[in-house]
Design an enzyme around this catalytic site. Sequence first.
Site, PDB file in Angstrom:
ATOM      1  N   ASP A  81     -65.138 -32.733  16.090  1.00  0.00           N
ATOM      2  CA  ASP A  81     -64.004 -33.345  16.792  1.00  0.00           C
ATOM      3  C   ASP A  81     -64.249 -33.341  18.296  1.00  0.00           C
ATOM      4  O   ASP A  81     -63.360 -33.023  19.085  1.00  0.00           O
ATOM      5  CB  ASP A  81     -62.703 -32.615  16.461  1.00  0.00           C
ATOM      6  CG  ASP A  81     -61.463 -33.435  16.839  1.00  0.00           C
ATOM      7  OD1 ASP A  81     -61.576 -34.677  16.934  1.00  0.00           O
ATOM      8  OD2 ASP A  81     -60.396 -32.839  17.047  1.00  0.00           O
ATOM      9  N   HIS A  98     -48.451 -26.580  25.137  1.00  0.00           N
ATOM     10  CA  HIS A  98     -47.935 -26.458  23.773  1.00  0.00           C
ATOM     11  C   HIS A  98     -48.871 -27.174  22.810  1.00  0.00           C
ATOM     12  O   HIS A  98     -49.502 -28.176  23.154  1.00  0.00           O
ATOM     13  CB  HIS A  98     -46.541 -27.073  23.661  1.00  0.00           C
ATOM     14  CG  HIS A  98     -45.488 -26.324  24.415  1.00  0.00           C
ATOM     15  ND1 HIS A  98     -44.792 -25.274  23.874  1.00  0.00           N
ATOM     16  CD2 HIS A  98     -45.035 -26.471  25.691  1.00  0.00           C
ATOM     17  CE1 HIS A  98     -43.942 -24.802  24.769  1.00  0.00           C
ATOM     18  NE2 HIS A  98     -44.067 -25.509  25.881  1.00  0.00           N
ATOM     19  N   ARG A 107     -48.201 -22.159  21.317  1.00  0.00           N
ATOM     20  CA  ARG A 107     -48.353 -22.449  22.728  1.00  0.00           C
ATOM     21  C   ARG A 107     -49.440 -21.560  23.321  1.00  0.00           C
ATOM     22  O   ARG A 107     -49.880 -20.594  22.689  1.00  0.00           O
ATOM     23  CB  ARG A 107     -47.029 -22.235  23.452  1.00  0.00           C
ATOM     24  CG  ARG A 107     -46.436 -20.859  23.235  1.00  0.00           C
ATOM     25  CD  ARG A 107     -44.930 -20.846  23.446  1.00  0.00           C
ATOM     26  NE  ARG A 107     -44.350 -19.542  23.175  1.00  0.00           N
ATOM     27  CZ  ARG A 107     -44.032 -19.097  21.973  1.00  0.00           C
ATOM     28  NH1 ARG A 107     -44.267 -19.849  20.909  1.00  0.00           N
ATOM     29  NH2 ARG A 107     -43.503 -17.910  21.797  1.00  0.00           N
ATOM     30  N   ASN A 131     -49.402 -27.995  18.240  1.00  0.00           N
ATOM     31  CA  ASN A 131     -48.627 -28.239  17.024  1.00  0.00           C
ATOM     32  C   ASN A 131     -48.086 -26.959  16.399  1.00  0.00           C
ATOM     33  O   ASN A 131     -47.042 -26.973  15.741  1.00  0.00           O
ATOM     34  CB  ASN A 131     -49.488 -28.978  15.995  1.00  0.00           C
ATOM     35  CG  ASN A 131     -49.834 -30.382  16.441  1.00  0.00           C
ATOM     36  OD1 ASN A 131     -49.123 -30.981  17.234  1.00  0.00           O
ATOM     37  ND2 ASN A 131     -50.944 -30.902  15.934  1.00  0.00           N
ATOM     38  N   LEU A 167     -48.963 -22.398  29.613  1.00  0.00           N
ATOM     39  CA  LEU A 167     -49.916 -23.403  30.083  1.00  0.00           C
ATOM     40  C   LEU A 167     -49.786 -24.710  29.317  1.00  0.00           C
ATOM     41  O   LEU A 167     -50.070 -25.781  29.846  1.00  0.00           O
ATOM     42  CB  LEU A 167     -51.350 -22.877  29.944  1.00  0.00           C
ATOM     43  CG  LEU A 167     -51.728 -21.676  30.808  1.00  0.00           C
ATOM     44  CD1 LEU A 167     -53.122 -21.201  30.443  1.00  0.00           C
ATOM     45  CD2 LEU A 167     -51.656 -22.045  32.283  1.00  0.00           C
TER      46      LEU A 167
END
Length: 451
Positions: free
Chosen positions: A146, A31, A36, A33, A29
């Site tokens: 975040d 990727h 995936r 850092n 679906l």
Amino acid sequence: MMAAAAEEGEGKKGGGTVLQGRYEMGRVLGHGNFGRVHVARDLRTGRSVAVKVVAKEKVVRAGMMEQIKREIAVMKRVSHPNIVELHEVMATRSKIYLALELVRGGELFGRIVRLGRVREDAARHYFRQLVSAVDFCHSRGVYHRDLKPENLLLDEAGNLKVVDFGLSALADHARADGLLHTLCGTPGYAAPEVLRDKGYDGAKADLWSCGVILYVLLAGSLPFPDDNIVTLYRKAQRGDYRCPAWLSTDARRLIPRLLDPNPTTRISVAQLVETPWFKKTSISRPVSIELPPAFADPAPAKEEAEKDEPETLNAFHLISLSEGFDLSPLFEGDSAKGRRDGGMLFATREPASGVISRLEGVAARGGGRMRVTKSGARGVRLEGAERGGAKGRLAVAADIFSVAPSVLVVDVKKDGGDTLEYRSFCSEELRPALQDIVWGAAADPTPTAAV
């Protein structure tokens, strides 16, 4: 997906990879850092899920293992209709697997990009669900830290789901003063007090981010748009923005209470839910999203490929690269000091392809002394062709990060070999080759190097 025979806990079933006898892995679906995300089928229930595959080696190398552990701990603590559910956590020697609720409508950010801005009644629907999720997190002592449209997903019915708790904090992380002190977040969405290094209330910081998201939904742009992160935060600290004329009166009254630079007087959730704009009955709900079947043919998964674009760098990663707390030299072409290790750290408006071409050109002009051993949108690695001295071949890594639209940061550092040779290479070959693409260099007749 993986080399199944070599990876403990994986097997094959009907040509597809099966994870620990529980999940039949399907297509990739997306990727990230450190790995995936795959669509998968739970063989026990038949339901489709998302499996996040995290490479332990990458996480450890980046010093992010505590962040992964925190994300898992937080997601186990929060269960809410508007928060992506964590079903199960598994691990092998080399990977961590998170089986998550499959949310197939994509990011809210994608809808904003397509539409430019969202109708006010639709924005109210999304915003209410966001506030409900955030308030629930706060009631469980969790602060997201975040919040942004990229971390808000939509399901098939158009309902919002909050994801990515990797930067979240728990109430027991607060110091004796009752405040949080970790610098984190994303430029444009983080509250101004987060940068002041005097502590901040996690709940009030999240509400600022909610205010920015509401502004983006209604206006189709950020309230504090600026490529220079330092200038951006100065604007945020002053509350320097304007509401578009098309916003309703109630919306124009609410946004300043959310984007109040003073966290003490910033609106609380209890006050927010009583405002006229929040309480207004929506005319219509967002339409359902038509999507293909969740579990398409489970093609053999491919090894993770590097993205064809630079990794995104948030403001606080950028601060960690900088010496001290002053980011302005990155954006002003300040060449006086250089970096302590003799390397380079600079901002540029040159596209990644242009930066890569310059770096590869350095190797090409070196008469075979240096060669390119890695080249891609995330960076270039140069290595000496000769064996070198006692410390081995000189190796130089140039990592490329995106910090804003059309703005990159390039971090050049020694990846091997002798330090004196590295400094000489940077001074005599790299710096002259890159000088004219450093931000601010074109307007400055003096030689421009890095921070």
